[in-house]
Design a protein around this motif. Structure first.
Motif, PDB file in Angstrom:
ATOM      1  N   VAL A  48       0.858  -1.193   0.000  1.00  0.00           N
ATOM      2  CA  VAL A  48       0.000   0.000   0.000  1.00  0.00           C
ATOM      3  C   VAL A  48       0.892   1.240   0.000  1.00  0.00           C
ATOM      4  CG1 VAL A  48      -1.795   1.263   1.257  1.00  0.00           C
ATOM      5  CG2 VAL A  48      -1.824  -1.247   1.232  1.00  0.00           C
ATOM      6  N   TYR A  49       0.621   2.163  -0.929  1.00  0.00           N
ATOM      7  CA  TYR A  49       1.440   3.366  -1.090  1.00  0.00           C
ATOM      8  C   TYR A  49       0.721   4.600  -0.554  1.00  0.00           C
ATOM      9  CZ  TYR A  49       4.313   0.717  -4.428  1.00  0.00           C
ATOM     10  OH  TYR A  49       5.131  -0.204  -5.020  1.00  0.00           O
ATOM     11  N   ALA A  50       1.538   5.622  -0.225  1.00  0.00           N
ATOM     12  CA  ALA A  50       0.990   6.973  -0.007  1.00  0.00           C
ATOM     13  C   ALA A  50       0.816   7.608  -1.385  1.00  0.00           C
ATOM     14  CB  ALA A  50       1.956   7.791   0.836  1.00  0.00           C
ATOM     15  N   PRO A  55       3.921   4.603  -7.646  1.00  0.00           N
ATOM     16  CA  PRO A  55       4.454   4.580  -9.024  1.00  0.00           C
ATOM     17  C   PRO A  55       3.329   4.729 -10.050  1.00  0.00           C
ATOM     18  CG  PRO A  55       4.440   2.360  -8.097  1.00  0.00           C
ATOM     19  CD  PRO A  55       4.011   3.278  -6.997  1.00  0.00           C
ATOM     20  N   GLN A  56       3.715   5.142 -11.268  1.00  0.00           N
ATOM     21  CA  GLN A  56       2.698   5.330 -12.310  1.00  0.00           C
ATOM     22  C   GLN A  56       2.674   4.170 -13.307  1.00  0.00           C
ATOM     23  OE1 GLN A  56       3.662   9.387 -13.651  1.00  0.00           O
ATOM     24  NE2 GLN A  56       3.978   9.654 -11.446  1.00  0.00           N
ATOM     25  N   GLU A  57       3.448   3.117 -13.026  1.00  0.00           N
ATOM     26  CA  GLU A  57       3.395   1.934 -13.901  1.00  0.00           C
ATOM     27  C   GLU A  57       2.543   0.874 -13.206  1.00  0.00           C
ATOM     28  OE1 GLU A  57       6.863   2.788 -12.897  1.00  0.00           O
ATOM     29  OE2 GLU A  57       6.622   4.349 -14.384  1.00  0.00           O
ATOM     30  N   GLY A  58       1.565   0.358 -13.939  1.00  0.00           N
ATOM     31  CA  GLY A  58       0.752  -0.737 -13.404  1.00  0.00           C
ATOM     32  C   GLY A  58      -0.227  -0.265 -12.343  1.00  0.00           C
ATOM     33  N   ARG A  59      -0.987  -1.226 -11.820  1.00  0.00           N
ATOM     34  CA  ARG A  59      -2.028  -0.883 -10.849  1.00  0.00           C
ATOM     35  C   ARG A  59      -1.469  -1.018  -9.441  1.00  0.00           C
ATOM     36  NH1 ARG A  59      -7.811  -2.579 -12.819  1.00  0.00           N
ATOM     37  NH2 ARG A  59      -7.440  -4.715 -12.142  1.00  0.00           N
ATOM     38  N   VAL A  60      -1.848  -0.091  -8.575  1.00  0.00           N
ATOM     39  CA  VAL A  60      -1.304  -0.054  -7.212  1.00  0.00           C
ATOM     40  C   VAL A  60      -2.417   0.234  -6.201  1.00  0.00           C
ATOM     41  CG1 VAL A  60       1.012   0.709  -7.894  1.00  0.00           C
ATOM     42  CG2 VAL A  60      -0.753   2.419  -7.453  1.00  0.00           C
ATOM     43  N   CYS A  61      -2.134  -0.086  -4.923  1.00  0.00           N
ATOM     44  CA  CYS A  61      -3.051   0.241  -3.821  1.00  0.00           C
ATOM     45  C   CYS A  61      -2.588   1.530  -3.146  1.00  0.00           C
ATOM     46  CB  CYS A  61      -3.053  -0.873  -2.781  1.00  0.00           C
ATOM     47  SG  CYS A  61      -3.904  -2.369  -3.307  1.00  0.00           S
ATOM     48  N   PHE A 115      -7.686   2.415  -2.331  1.00  0.00           N
ATOM     49  CA  PHE A 115      -8.075   2.528  -3.750  1.00  0.00           C
ATOM     50  C   PHE A 115      -7.055   1.744  -4.592  1.00  0.00           C
ATOM     51  CE2 PHE A 115      -9.584   6.382  -1.636  1.00  0.00           C
ATOM     52  CZ  PHE A 115     -10.931   6.350  -1.975  1.00  0.00           C
ATOM     53  N   TYR A 116      -7.565   0.882  -5.492  1.00  0.00           N
ATOM     54  CA  TYR A 116      -6.666   0.068  -6.324  1.00  0.00           C
ATOM     55  C   TYR A 116      -6.915   0.387  -7.798  1.00  0.00           C
ATOM     56  CZ  TYR A 116      -4.481  -4.005  -8.509  1.00  0.00           C
ATOM     57  OH  TYR A 116      -3.696  -4.817  -9.285  1.00  0.00           O
ATOM     58  N   GLY A 117      -5.888   0.923  -8.459  1.00  0.00           N
ATOM     59  CA  GLY A 117      -6.024   1.285  -9.871  1.00  0.00           C
ATOM     60  C   GLY A 117      -4.702   1.833 -10.387  1.00  0.00           C
ATOM     61  N   THR A 118      -4.750   2.465 -11.570  1.00  0.00           N
ATOM     62  CA  THR A 118      -3.535   3.034 -12.182  1.00  0.00           C
ATOM     63  C   THR A 118      -3.495   4.535 -11.936  1.00  0.00           C
ATOM     64  OG1 THR A 118      -3.669   1.355 -13.905  1.00  0.00           O
ATOM     65  CG2 THR A 118      -2.250   3.238 -14.349  1.00  0.00           C
ATOM     66  N   VAL A 119      -2.365   5.005 -11.406  1.00  0.00           N
ATOM     67  CA  VAL A 119      -2.204   6.442 -11.145  1.00  0.00           C
ATOM     68  C   VAL A 119      -1.778   7.135 -12.436  1.00  0.00           C
ATOM     69  CG1 VAL A 119      -0.936   8.184  -9.835  1.00  0.00           C
ATOM     70  CG2 VAL A 119      -1.553   6.015  -8.749  1.00  0.00           C
ATOM     71  N   ARG A 125      -1.176  17.027 -10.987  1.00  0.00           N
ATOM     72  CA  ARG A 125      -2.436  16.442 -10.506  1.00  0.00           C
ATOM     73  C   ARG A 125      -2.428  14.920 -10.714  1.00  0.00           C
ATOM     74  NH1 ARG A 125      -8.473  18.010 -10.921  1.00  0.00           N
ATOM     75  NH2 ARG A 125      -9.467  16.078 -11.626  1.00  0.00           N
ATOM     76  N   ARG A 126      -2.651  14.188  -9.614  1.00  0.00           N
ATOM     77  CA  ARG A 126      -2.704  12.721  -9.685  1.00  0.00           C
ATOM     78  C   ARG A 126      -4.164  12.275  -9.731  1.00  0.00           C
ATOM     79  NH1 ARG A 126       1.907  13.658  -6.831  1.00  0.00           N
ATOM     80  NH2 ARG A 126       3.688  12.344  -7.395  1.00  0.00           N
ATOM     81  N   SER A 127      -4.440  11.302 -10.619  1.00  0.00           N
ATOM     82  CA  SER A 127      -5.829  10.853 -10.730  1.00  0.00           C
ATOM     83  C   SER A 127      -5.890   9.342 -10.937  1.00  0.00           C
ATOM     84  CB  SER A 127      -6.521  11.566 -11.900  1.00  0.00           C
ATOM     85  OG  SER A 127      -5.895  11.212 -13.116  1.00  0.00           O
ATOM     86  N   MET A 128      -7.090   8.778 -10.686  1.00  0.00           N
ATOM     87  CA  MET A 128      -7.374   7.364 -10.949  1.00  0.00           C
ATOM     88  C   MET A 128      -8.760   7.287 -11.558  1.00  0.00           C
ATOM     89  SD  MET A 128      -6.467   4.683  -7.901  1.00  0.00           S
ATOM     90  CE  MET A 128      -4.799   4.177  -7.541  1.00  0.00           C
TER      91      MET A 128
END
Length: 694
Positions: A48-50, A55-61, A115-119, A125-128
């Motif tokens: 799980v990331y802050a 990272p912006q590669e792949g899907r993350v929590c 939240f689990y998805g691609t950043v 601005r960061r979005s999912m």
């Protein structure tokens, strides 16, 4: 509700009649089926990331707090938007949900979520978009290794995983079928642990233990079953002994010089049929490698020895093709070749049947019509089955029964699907394997291109230029009708080309002046034969078809094949389809059209474009898809494997085979009480193979 392995899926919350029908397409009707529906892949959702560190590669929590109440907007009919901002100590994350209006009620301001998805980063601005989300501390699909299943239309991965999770408690009641001493000597996990951790592994080590146990089990039961098959074959009676003849006598009939590989396989066949033991040989070779010449040689040996041979082809067009080429080759040697297909007139059939019964016909070529009741052979010594993955063990056995004597006919099976040798030895465990690994000189190399949607007009122009030169073209589509091949989660995103509507559009808008034909599996047999004959004769210039053309029909004038949505096919199947062209003297081309954004899919297509070696392609295909998908359904009559990877599991394969040999040496009929569960499992596994335990 207490769930047992027999609990029907309609008893599960949220599974009504409609959903149950969709689950049945995946072979799932009871809780026990869910336990055996192994994942095809996994997503590691444990880290799980802050927000600022993701990272912006792949899907993350990402763990974050909803900073406001979600805003619902209706942009137009059929398009709703929910937007919400989430924050943590490192920044803000802007979330957008399309057509998921329930999110407005599900997310509450001030609560923390995963939240689990691609950043995506737009400036700072960061979005999912459309992330999966759960309340922090109440997680079931985040914070874990998540299974990814094979799906069908209307069944999402989330739903299937949820059903499997509900069924997992009944894994405790699964019987332990592997004998205790085998589990101990090979350090295999218990069945309950293996099933629970193949679906929801605690960690990588647990997943490895689970996979090793279940893969070993598959290979072990397969090896035991194949031992029974081989034993049945070896005890099945003597083979007809054919008198040897000089190979050069046959080679003089050929209008070309055979390759060394063809000569080698002919010698293997000659050795088999003169040995007194029934031949059971698989001849596999790439498209155009000259397997038919080997079949002709085997038939010639038979006829010259005063016996009969039968070649079974999967379609009438292919049977007709073999009939013509074998007649041209063998008639000068005094061998009478006949054909027997469903569309022949009653009078023609009667004449051929009489010739077979009297022994006047030396070599008969036919379809399933050869299995019909009225067909009796005088002296059948050889059965040749073309395209083995379309003929199961049962059809071979039915034809063999027509020899009507104690002497068992020889069997020669031809397959143009190049299979890695290790896999061939397992899948065709009752056959000896010969490989024709050389192409005849002078075969026209096929140039293969991977093309994006933006080059479509150029591709249409290329079709036109080929037809103008007098050539013909295939256009292959993955679906018969609109959206038949889509799974529920893909439906909005994909635009699969379907044969029916695409052919109409092409005829009306793109090629109004060309003669287009249509061919697909839902057509009646006579319609299919008419469509293919029209293309073979050159009357149809462009044939729009599904993969029904995959089986080796020879149209030397076809110089171009276009495969739409190429990323939807396996590499071996694409290679088979590509082999429809390059059969004449003309330079030939294969165009793979794709709109995929997947780097992995593009890489696979580039492998195909870079080589024409079918064996190299099949190795890649097996790595990418696993053996379960390699053949599609169980057409070959031997069982599929769900987990065992026959390219990577060679050590496990030899361990399982050794364990099977040891067990059968101690208890050949598996009659000891502790071995009866093995006998039962093997019997279930080989349910499609007739008389394995007789």
């Amino acid at each position: 509700m207490e769930i047992t392995r027999d609990t029907p899926l309609t008893d599960f919350p949220g599974v009504g009649e409609a959903r149950a029908k969709k689950l049945e397409k995946l072979g799932l009707s009871a809780a026990g089926d869910l336990l055996a529906c192994y994942p095809r892949d996994y997503e590691d959702r444990r880290k799980v990331y802050a927000i600022g560190e993701a990272p912006q590669e792949g899907r993350v929590c990402i763990a974050a707090m909803a900073a406001e109440h979600p805003r619902l907007s209706r942009l137009r009919k059929g398009l709703e938007l929910v937007q919400v901002k989430a924050v943590d100590h490192t920044g803000a994350l802007h979330l957008t949900f399309f057509n998921q209006s329930y999110v407005e009620r599900a997310i509450r301001a001030g609560e923390e979520y995963i939240f689990y998805g691609t950043v995506q980063l737009q400036g700072r601005r960061r979005s999912m978009v459309n992330p999966i989300f759960e309340r922090l501390g109440k997680q079931s699909v985040t914070g874990c290794i998540m299974p990814v299943y094979r799906l069908t239309a209307g069944i999402s991965n989330h739903l299937l995983a949820s059903l499997v999770r509900q069924a997992l408690p009944c894994a405790g009641g699964l019987p332990e079928t592997l004998p205790q001493h085998i589990r101990q000597s090979h350090q295999l996990a218990a069945v309950e642990f293996a099933v629970k951790n193949i679906h929801f592994p605690v960690d990588e080590a647990a997943l490895d233990l689970a996979r090793r146990r279940l893969a070993f089990e598959e290979l072990f039961y397969l090896a035991v079953g194949l031992s029974f098959l081989k034993e049945r074959r070896d005890q099945g009676g003597a083979g007809r002994v054919l008198p040897p003849r000089p190979l050069e006598e046959f080679l003089a009939l050929l209008p070309f010089a055979p390759t060394q590989a063809q000569r080698r396989v002919m010698c293997e066949v000659a050795q088999d049929v003169t040995s007194g033991r029934p031949m059971n040989r698989l001849v596999q070779g790439d498209v155009g490698s000259g397997k038919t010449a080997v079949a002709a040689f085997a038939g010639w040996l038979c006829a010259k020895g005063g016996c009969q041979a039968a070649l079974m082809a999967p379609t009438e067009v292919l049977a007709e093709q073999h009939f013509r080429s074998l007649t041209a080759l063998l008639a000068p040697a005094g061998v009478r070749v006949a054909r027997l297909t469903g569309s022949m007139s009653a009078g023609e059939k009667r004449k051929v049947r009489a010739g077979l019964a009297a022994g006047d016909v030396g070599f008969v070529v036919g379809t399933h019509a050869l299995l019909s009741e009225g067909v009796v052979f005088s002296n059948l010594a050889l059965i040749v089955a073309d395209e083995q993955h379309r003929f199961g063990v049962a059809q071979r056995a039915a034809l063999a029964a027509k020899s009507g004597e104690d002497v068992v006919p020889h069997v020669l099976v031809m397959s143009a699907t190049p299979i890695p040798r290790t896999l061939a030895l397992m899948i065709y465990g009752d056959l000896d394997v010969s490989v024709i690994d050389q192409l005849p000189p002078g075969r026209t190399p096929i140039e293969t291109y991977v093309v994006r949607e933006d080059k479509r007009q150029r591709m249409y122009n290329f079709v036109r230029s080929q037809v103008a030169e007098g050539r013909q073209a295939y256009i292959i589509c993955p679906a018969v009708e609109d959206n038949t091949a889509l799974s529920g989660e893909e439906r909005p995103a994909l635009n699969l080309k379907s044969v029916k509507t695409y052919a109409e559009t092409l005829q009306r808008e793109v090629f109004p002046d060309l003669r287009l034909g249509v061919l697909h599996g839902k057509m009646k047999p006579k319609e299919k034969e008419a469509a293919m004959s029209s293309f073979s004769s050159g009357e149809t210039q462009v044939l729009v078809a599904t993969t029904v053309v995959e089986v080796g029909v020879d149209v030397p004038n076809a110089s171009l094949i276009i495969i739409e949505n190429a990323d939807r096919f396996g590499l071996s199947q694409l290679h088979q389809l590509r082999g429809r062209v390059g059969r004449g003297a003309h330079r030939s081309h294969c165009v793979l059209i794709t709109a995929t954004r997947s780097l992995e899919a593009m890489e696979r297509l580039r492998v195909l474009a870079s080589t024409t070696d079918g064996f190299q392609i099949s190795e890649e295909d097996l790595k990418a898809r696993g053996p379960g998908d390699f053949f599609g359904n169980r057409q070959h009559g031997l069982p599929q494997m769900k987990l065992a990877d026959l390219t990577g599991d060679m050590r496990l394969l030899s361990q399982a085979q050794e364990a099977a040999r040891t067990l059968l040496a101690q208890d050949p009929r598996l009659s000891n009480p502790e071995n009866r569960p093995v006998w039962e499992r093997v019997r279930q596994l080989f349910a499609d193979t007739p008389d394995i335990f007789n």
